[in-house]
Design an enzyme around this catalytic site. Structure first.
Site, short mmCIF file in Angstrom:
data_model
loop_
_atom_site.label_atom_id
_atom_site.label_comp_id
_atom_site.label_asym_id
_atom_site.label_seq_id
_atom_site.Cartn_x
_atom_site.Cartn_y
_atom_site.Cartn_z
CD GLU A 234 -3.83 -8.89 0.96
OE1 GLU A 234 -4.00 -8.97 2.35
OE2 GLU A 234 -2.79 -8.62 0.19
CB CYS B 215 -0.98 -0.10 1.15
SG CYS B 215 -2.12 1.42 1.15
#
Length: 415
Positions: free
Chosen positions: A124, A81
């Site tokens: 994911e 992220c």
């Protein structure tokens, strides 16, 4: 139907591979794991020990030419992220340059450069992806959806808390599937009612059922230009328009707030414990217990910064020890080591209070026992792996549902 060929990026210690291959429908043909912050590539060593080193790359993915990556049916990975903003565009660079070191653009580069593009993606990330960055809520996810749309992919996503579907850990992550326009799934999604796909007809909803009614829904379209989207999306600093479920087809977004529906067996923390066989070093001694109790307890106190500035600090108490009749809290990367911590798990056993073992942490993510055990790999590093890992059972269920959907649609095309 033949096995689907998988390219696994950001492989860690192989959670995606374990989940997909356990279905019997997938075969990993190439994998990559590279940790930029350390010379010792511990995760890659574990991956190689468990699955073999053939067709496994331990090189920075940004430096791996697309030509070295074999053709595959599905690209999977739990990518970091980061800040996904678009830096610039150039006519001679396929229209896009993201910031160097942002690994989303490595996925994008592979998809853009592959002549035989993978028909499916399975990715994911942490659920805050839907709300980042704080100054433009939802911008990062909007960039991903639009960039995939520009490459010919439709996307469906869901934020899934593994514990809400009977798994032993409360771990909330966003999972998203993408389908290239050459696939039968893309065609089916394009023809479907958006709400029907999200709630009942889609792949994720078949793996993880939802209550029949969405609480609220939103529809909007993403502009094609990524630079403009990067600069202007939700610039008014309002809440993210992306809810916990949704689809994006041809840049058109449908998103809804949904609730899980599950009435099966619910695993709890107590189910994973090594009763009677945990290492004695895991037990908390009397001298350190007050520090554990302080860190776990509520606080309202005055603290001072290094520069001498005083401020009021308060926080609530945590359950101590952790409840054995509930799913565990989320494992974090700092779970290992003896030092007292607010966030490490502590359980009460007949022999006293203790921390969780590496095997118990693996079980909370539904990995095989001792999957991460290897000479030269410390227990703290094994805990770090599990703090970074995904819940294998989630991948297995989505992978099985994806294969089944592909099989059904392809049979319909042949008949």
């Amino acid at each position: 139907m033949q096995l689907l060929k998988v390219c696994e990026l950001f492989a860690g210690v192989g959670g995606f591979r374990l989940g997909l291959e356990s279905t019997g429908h997938y075969e990993v043909v190439w994998s990559n794991q590279w940790e930029p912050s350390t010379k010792a590539q511990h995760a890659s060593k574990v991956y190689g020990a468990r699955f073999g080193t053939e067709n496994h790359s331990n090189t920075n993915i940004e430096e791996v030419p697309t030509s070295e990556i074999p053709d595959h049916d599905i690209l999977v990975g739990g990518f970091p992220c980061q800040d996904y903003s678009v830096a610039t565009t150039l006519k001679n660079s396929k229209g896009l340059i993201g910031k160097k070191g942002v690994l989303w653009w490595s996925i994008h580069r592979i998809l853009a450069e592959k002549e035989n593009k993978p028909k499916y993606l399975f990715l994911e990330n942490v659920d805050r992806l839907l709300k980042s960055p704080s100054e433009q809520r939802g911008r990062d996810f909007a960039i991903m959806l639009r960039s995939l749309s520009n490459l010919g992919y439709a996307v469906e996503w869901r934020v899934i808390n593994a514990a809400e579907y009977g798994m032993p850990q409360r771990r909330r992550r966003i999972f998203f599937l993408a389908y290239h326009r050459s696939s039968a799934v893309f065609e089916a999604l394009e023809k479907s009612s958006p709400s029907d796909w999200v709630l009942t007809n889609g792949i994720i909803s078949s793996a993880f059922p939802l209550e029949s009614d969405a609480e609220n829904t939103r529809n909007f379209e993403l502009g094609r230009d990524l630079v403009s989207l990067s600069k202007n999306f939700n610039a008014g600093k309002g809440p993210s328009p992306f809810l916990n479920s949704g689809i994006c087809v041809n840049g058109k977004v449908f998103t809804s707030k949904t609730k899980p529906c599950f009435d099966g067996h619910k695993a709890v923390l107590g189910d994973v414990l090594q009763n009677g066989s945990a290492d004695p070093s895991l037990y908390i001694d009397a001298d350190s217990l007050p520090k554990w109790e302080y860190l776990k307890g509520s606080k309202k106190e005055t603290r001072k910064t290094r520069t001498g500035f005083e401020y009021s600090y308060s926080e609530g108490s945590m359950v101590f020890p952790d409840a054995l009749d509930q799913p565990s809290r989320t494992i974090i990367t700092g779970e290992g080591g003896k030092s007292p911590s607010r966030f490490k798990h502590v359980v009460q056993t007949s022999k006293g209070l203790r921390r969780l073992s590496p095997i118990e942490l693996e079980r909370l993510n539904m990995f095989p026992d001792n999957h991460t055990k290897l000479d030269g790999i410390s227990d703290a590093k094994r805990a770090f792996f599990m703090g970074n890992a995904l819940v294998v059972g989630v991948v297995e269920k989505i992978g099985a549902a994806l294969f089944q959907k592909i099989e059904v649609l392809e049979k319909q095309l042949q008949s």
